[in-house]
Scaffold this motif. Structure first.
Motif, PDB file in Angstrom:
ATOM      1  N   ASN A   1       0.828  -1.221   0.000  1.00 48.76           N
ATOM      2  CA  ASN A   1       0.000   0.000   0.000  1.00 48.76           C
ATOM      3  C   ASN A   1       0.858   1.265   0.000  1.00 48.76           C
ATOM      4  N   THR A   2       1.976   1.173   0.689  1.00 45.26           N
ATOM      5  CA  THR A   2       2.866   2.353   0.745  1.00 45.26           C
ATOM      6  C   THR A   2       3.331   2.749  -0.642  1.00 45.26           C
ATOM      7  N   LEU A   3       3.653   1.742  -1.437  1.00 44.78           N
ATOM      8  CA  LEU A   3       4.100   2.026  -2.812  1.00 44.78           C
ATOM      9  C   LEU A   3       3.015   2.722  -3.616  1.00 44.78           C
ATOM     10  N   ILE A   4       1.786   2.228  -3.434  1.00 43.01           N
ATOM     11  CA  ILE A   4       0.665   2.836  -4.177  1.00 43.01           C
ATOM     12  C   ILE A   4       0.460   4.280  -3.747  1.00 43.01           C
ATOM     13  N   ILE A   5       0.517   4.532  -2.417  1.00 42.54           N
ATOM     14  CA  ILE A   5       0.331   5.905  -1.907  1.00 42.54           C
ATOM     15  C   ILE A   5       1.416   6.831  -2.437  1.00 42.54           C
ATOM     16  N   VAL A   6       2.682   6.329  -2.428  1.00 46.18           N
ATOM     17  CA  VAL A   6       3.802   7.133  -2.933  1.00 46.18           C
ATOM     18  C   VAL A   6       3.591   7.484  -4.403  1.00 46.18           C
ATOM     19  N   LEU A   7       3.175   6.452  -5.180  1.00 45.65           N
ATOM     20  CA  LEU A   7       2.938   6.693  -6.617  1.00 45.65           C
ATOM     21  C   LEU A   7       1.824   7.717  -6.829  1.00 45.65           C
ATOM     22  N   LEU A   8       0.743   7.609  -6.020  1.00 47.31           N
ATOM     23  CA  LEU A   8      -0.349   8.581  -6.140  1.00 47.31           C
ATOM     24  C   LEU A   8       0.121  10.000  -5.802  1.00 47.31           C
ATOM     25  N   MET A   9       0.935  10.112  -4.755  1.00 46.20           N
ATOM     26  CA  MET A   9       1.443  11.436  -4.370  1.00 46.20           C
ATOM     27  C   MET A   9       2.343  12.010  -5.447  1.00 46.20           C
ATOM     28  N   ILE A  10       3.155  11.134  -6.063  1.00 48.11           N
ATOM     29  CA  ILE A  10       4.021  11.612  -7.143  1.00 48.11           C
ATOM     30  C   ILE A  10       3.173  12.142  -8.291  1.00 48.11           C
ATOM     31  N   VAL A  11       2.109  11.404  -8.623  1.00 45.16           N
ATOM     32  CA  VAL A  11       1.227  11.841  -9.715  1.00 45.16           C
ATOM     33  C   VAL A  11       0.571  13.181  -9.366  1.00 45.16           C
ATOM     34  N   ILE A  12       0.072  13.278  -8.104  1.00 48.08           N
ATOM     35  CA  ILE A  12      -0.608  14.524  -7.697  1.00 48.08           C
ATOM     36  C   ILE A  12       0.346  15.714  -7.750  1.00 48.08           C
ATOM     37  N   PHE A  13       1.548  15.535  -7.161  1.00 47.22           N
ATOM     38  CA  PHE A  13       2.509  16.649  -7.153  1.00 47.22           C
ATOM     39  C   PHE A  13       2.983  16.990  -8.560  1.00 47.22           C
ATOM     40  N   THR A  14       3.100  15.959  -9.401  1.00 44.72           N
ATOM     41  CA  THR A  14       3.521  16.229 -10.787  1.00 44.72           C
ATOM     42  C   THR A  14       2.474  17.063 -11.509  1.00 44.72           C
ATOM     43  N   VAL A  15       1.211  16.657 -11.346  1.00 39.99           N
ATOM     44  CA  VAL A  15       0.127  17.418 -11.987  1.00 39.99           C
ATOM     45  C   VAL A  15       0.067  18.846 -11.439  1.00 39.99           C
TER      46      VAL A  15
ATOM     47  N   GLY B   1       2.498  20.528 -10.008  1.00 37.63           N
ATOM     48  CA  GLY B   1       3.693  21.250 -10.455  1.00 37.63           C
ATOM     49  C   GLY B   1       3.560  21.714 -11.885  1.00 37.63           C
ATOM     50  N   LEU B   2       3.040  20.789 -12.749  1.00 38.48           N
ATOM     51  CA  LEU B   2       2.845  21.188 -14.146  1.00 38.48           C
ATOM     52  C   LEU B   2       1.847  22.333 -14.263  1.00 38.48           C
ATOM     53  N   SER B   3       0.771  22.280 -13.433  1.00 35.69           N
ATOM     54  CA  SER B   3      -0.219  23.368 -13.446  1.00 35.69           C
ATOM     55  C   SER B   3       0.408  24.682 -12.999  1.00 35.69           C
ATOM     56  N   LEU B   4       1.240  24.602 -11.931  1.00 36.79           N
ATOM     57  CA  LEU B   4       1.901  25.805 -11.431  1.00 36.79           C
ATOM     58  C   LEU B   4       2.854  26.380 -12.459  1.00 36.79           C
ATOM     59  N   VAL B   5       3.619  25.501 -13.093  1.00 35.87           N
ATOM     60  CA  VAL B   5       4.561  25.960 -14.123  1.00 35.87           C
ATOM     61  C   VAL B   5       3.809  26.593 -15.277  1.00 35.87           C
ATOM     62  N   THR B   6       2.695  25.931 -15.684  1.00 36.64           N
ATOM     63  CA  THR B   6       1.908  26.471 -16.792  1.00 36.64           C
ATOM     64  C   THR B   6       1.334  27.840 -16.435  1.00 36.64           C
ATOM     65  N   THR B   7       0.780  27.929 -15.180  1.00 36.65           N
ATOM     66  CA  THR B   7       0.208  29.202 -14.732  1.00 36.65           C
ATOM     67  C   THR B   7       1.268  30.292 -14.674  1.00 36.65           C
ATOM     68  N   THR B   8       2.427  29.932 -14.115  1.00 42.10           N
ATOM     69  CA  THR B   8       3.531  30.902 -14.025  1.00 42.10           C
ATOM     70  C   THR B   8       3.990  31.334 -15.408  1.00 42.10           C
ATOM     71  N   PHE B   9       4.126  30.367 -16.293  1.00 46.88           N
ATOM     72  CA  PHE B   9       4.567  30.671 -17.654  1.00 46.88           C
ATOM     73  C   PHE B   9       3.566  31.590 -18.354  1.00 46.88           C
ATOM     74  N   ASN B  10       2.261  31.275 -18.157  1.00 49.21           N
ATOM     75  CA  ASN B  10       1.239  32.130 -18.763  1.00 49.21           C
ATOM     76  C   ASN B  10       1.275  33.530 -18.169  1.00 49.21           C
ATOM     77  N   GLY B  11       1.496  33.614 -16.832  1.00 52.31           N
ATOM     78  CA  GLY B  11       1.602  34.920 -16.192  1.00 52.31           C
ATOM     79  C   GLY B  11       2.776  35.713 -16.703  1.00 52.31           C
ATOM     80  N   VAL B  12       3.906  35.037 -16.878  1.00 48.44           N
ATOM     81  CA  VAL B  12       5.092  35.708 -17.426  1.00 48.44           C
ATOM     82  C   VAL B  12       4.812  36.217 -18.827  1.00 48.44           C
ATOM     83  N   LYS B  13       4.117  35.349 -19.613  1.00 46.91           N
ATOM     84  CA  LYS B  13       3.799  35.760 -20.977  1.00 46.91           C
ATOM     85  C   LYS B  13       2.885  36.985 -20.984  1.00 46.91           C
TER      86      LYS B  13
END
Length: 598
Positions: free
Chosen positions: A10-24, A26-38
């Motif tokens: 179960n720990t592995l599954i939770i870690v994988l889910l957290m990685i997916v959540i943080f990745t998504v 992070g990508l949203s934050l980067v996209t938002t920041t990039f759009n703001g810079v633009k």
């Protein structure tokens, strides 16, 4: 069955889910920041495009103004040809026409093109050169294009450039070399104490402020507040400062201080012994410490543009007023032999009293005027005094010079007292109308004078123990005094100890030191002040005369600048309705009528 119930993995599954959540995330934050810079970059690019389009408008306006001196004396046909040639790279027939090949204005941060159309005269008078035109400025920065359209008017300047400012200091003789009459302190301005300025300010040299004002002849520094500069409405005043801004940190010897050229930040023991000043140089982006902290609206905004000034040629005005005989087509009246030009109580020299005429007076003695006179023109070879007869001090003496007066020596209005004695309730009273050229010193002392005059003075000007106003007849606007002096102008001891200001409608210009006091005095100057070096001293609030020392209000930094005892307020009426006799300006000016973003 025990393997199905185990929680291993179960720990592995939770870690994988957290990685997916943080990745998504992070990508949203980067996209938002990039759009703001633009978006920020896009806004900055738009602002840069608008600013560059402004430069296109200013470039053409400056081109027209700076070349005007070459065209102003041409006849109408030659003037039109010169303007056509000057604008040849930019002028098109109609707004839809393309930019011409040579219409690009030099710019480092983008590309700006300019075209001019709808150029036309606004008067049916063929001798009137005034015309309007539309300037279309298109700027491109990083692929973003903005268009600014402005209608301007090109016409003759009605008044000298100096009259466009509430306060100014500049060098009337810019030059270099061994024969130069300039000095390194030309154009410096000193604002001591709670001086209040309303309008734009021009300083060609350095500006020095202090939170103390000087008390007249005693030369004592009186605690006050730093000066204020206020704009019109919600706008901040514009401070055009070409050199540096300093704050005086101690209270040095006054005479040494106003002659300072280096403005040291520290002193050695010898410099302190000599009474020199210690100065703090301020960053032009952080100027608030040099001005009052009463309200932020009293702190100006710095501009660095340089207006084009033409010095007032005071000596050149003499020929408009001086005459000696009828060879200049004047009908000249001379006084009888052995007779000075005066109407005394015994009616002597009555033939010399010629009202409404052109009068030349050749006298070896100073010439007194002790009653009312009216002339078309007056020209004298000696000094003149305007006095009231001792038995008629309460009367108003009226002196009118329809086409001007030339005084061949000093002009004294009132009766100066070397001991400084005066009686504010018993001033001599004069109404003076018409332009005057004084080839000597001007002294106004112990008198209440109403002016509708332009006065040129080749010597010093001293205005002390006096009250000045503009003349006014019925419902007409109050008139003004405009004074141009070649040497020092001193205005002090006027309206002393009074709580309500003496309101002076006037403008004072000097090719030398301009020194004005509002410490014990209380003066509101509705017009302007311009000089080679300007020194203003003021306090705020009330002043009470003391037996040994005068009493000034405490905590002056908490008193409104509206209660300053020296206020200089720009008066646009001096431009719109100037008195007769202002110097002619052989230049054209550009006036912006409207401007909008397409």
């Amino acid at each position: 069955m025990k393997y199905f119930c185990s929680e291993k993995g179960n720990t592995l599954i939770i870690v994988l889910l957290m990685i997916v959540i943080f990745t998504v995330a992070g990508l949203s934050l980067v996209t938002t920041t990039f759009n703001g810079v633009k978006k920020t970059d896009a806004r900055e690019t738009q602002i840069q495009s608008i600013e560059l389009a402004e430069k296109g408008i200013d470039y053409v306006s400056t081109l027209l103004e700076t070349r005007s001196k070459d065209y102003i004396n041409l006849d109408v046909s030659a003037f039109d040809t010169a303007i056509d040639n000057l604008l040849d790279n930019y002028e098109v027939d109609k707004p839809s026409d393309a930019f011409l090949d040579n219409s690009i204005i030099p710019a480092e941060d983008g590309v700006v093109k300019v075209k001019i159309y709808d150029r036309k005269r606004i008067s049916t008078n063929p001798e009137d050169l005034t015309q309007t035109m539309t300037i279309h400025s298109q700027a491109t920065v990083k692929g973003k294009t903005k268009t600014l359209i402005s209608t301007i008017q090109l016409g003759g300047k009605q008044t000298p450039e100096a009259l466009n400012y509430a306060l100014g200091s500049y060098n009337p003789f810019p030059c270099t070399g061994s024969n130069c009459s300039s000095s390194t302190d030309d154009g410096n301005m000193f604002l001591h104490g709670g001086v209040a300025i309303k309008g734009d300010v021009y300083v060609e040299g350095n500006l020095v402020t202090h939170n103390h004002g000087i008390e007249g002849e005693a030369r004592n520094w009186i605690p006050s507040d730093y000066p204020s500069m206020e704009g019109e409405g919600s706008q901040k005043a514009r401070l055009i400062l070409l050199k540096d801004l300093y704050k005086l940190k101690n209270s040095p010897n006054y005479s040494v201080h106003i002659k300072e050229k280096e403005f040291p930040s520290s002193l050695n023991w010898y410099e302190e012994l000599l009474g020199q000043g210690k100065y703090e140089k301020l960053d032009k982006n952080f100027i608030s410490p040099a001005f009052t902290s009463f309200q932020s609206k009293y702190v100006p905004k710095i501009e660095t543009r340089t207006p084009k000034f033409t010095p007032i040629k005071i000596d050149d005005q003499k020929d408009d007023y001086f005459f000696t005989d009828s060879t200049r087509n004047f009908t000249v009246t001379k006084p009888p032999a052995n007779c000075v030009f005066i109407l005394d109580l015994q009616n002597k020299c009555t033939n010399s009293r010629t009202n409404n005429g052109n009068v030349y007076v050749n006298s070896v003695n100073p010439i007194p005027f002790m009653e009312s006179f009216s002339f078309k023109r007056l020209s004298t070879t000696n000094s003149v005094t305007f006095n009231s007869h001792p038995n008629k001090i309460a009367n108003w003496n009226q002196l009118s010079f329809e086409n001007g007066a030339y005084i061949g020596g000093n002009l004294t209005i009132g009766k100066p007292d070397v001991n400084g004695h005066y009686n504010v309730n018993n001033y001599e009273k004069f109404e003076i109308k018409g332009p005057i050229f004084v080839n000597g010193n001007l002294t106004i002392w112990n008198s209440h004078v109403k002016f509708d005059s332009v006065i040129y003075v080749t010597g010093t000007t001293t205005i002390r123990f006096a009250r000045l106003e503009g003349t006014k007849n019925g419902n007409e606007d109050e008139k003004s005094l405009v004074l141009f002096g070649k040497k020092k102008i001193l205005i002090a001891n006027n309206n002393v100890y009074k709580n309500d200001p003496n309101i002076i409608r006037g403008f004072f210009y000097s090719e030398d030191l301009m020194e004005i006091y509002g410490v014990g005095s209380n003066v509101e100057l509705q017009g302007g002040v311009f000089g080679r070096k300007v020194v203003l001293n003021a306090t705020r609030g009330n002043v009470t005369e003391g037996s040994s020392r005068d009493k000034y209000d405490d905590n002056q930094d908490r008193i409104s600048p509206d209660e300053s005892r020296l206020r200089v307020i720009y008066n646009p009426d001096l431009i719109q309705n100037p008195p007769e006799g202002l110097p002619k300006v052989s230049e054209l000016s550009v006036k912006k009528i409207d401007r909008y973003l397409q």
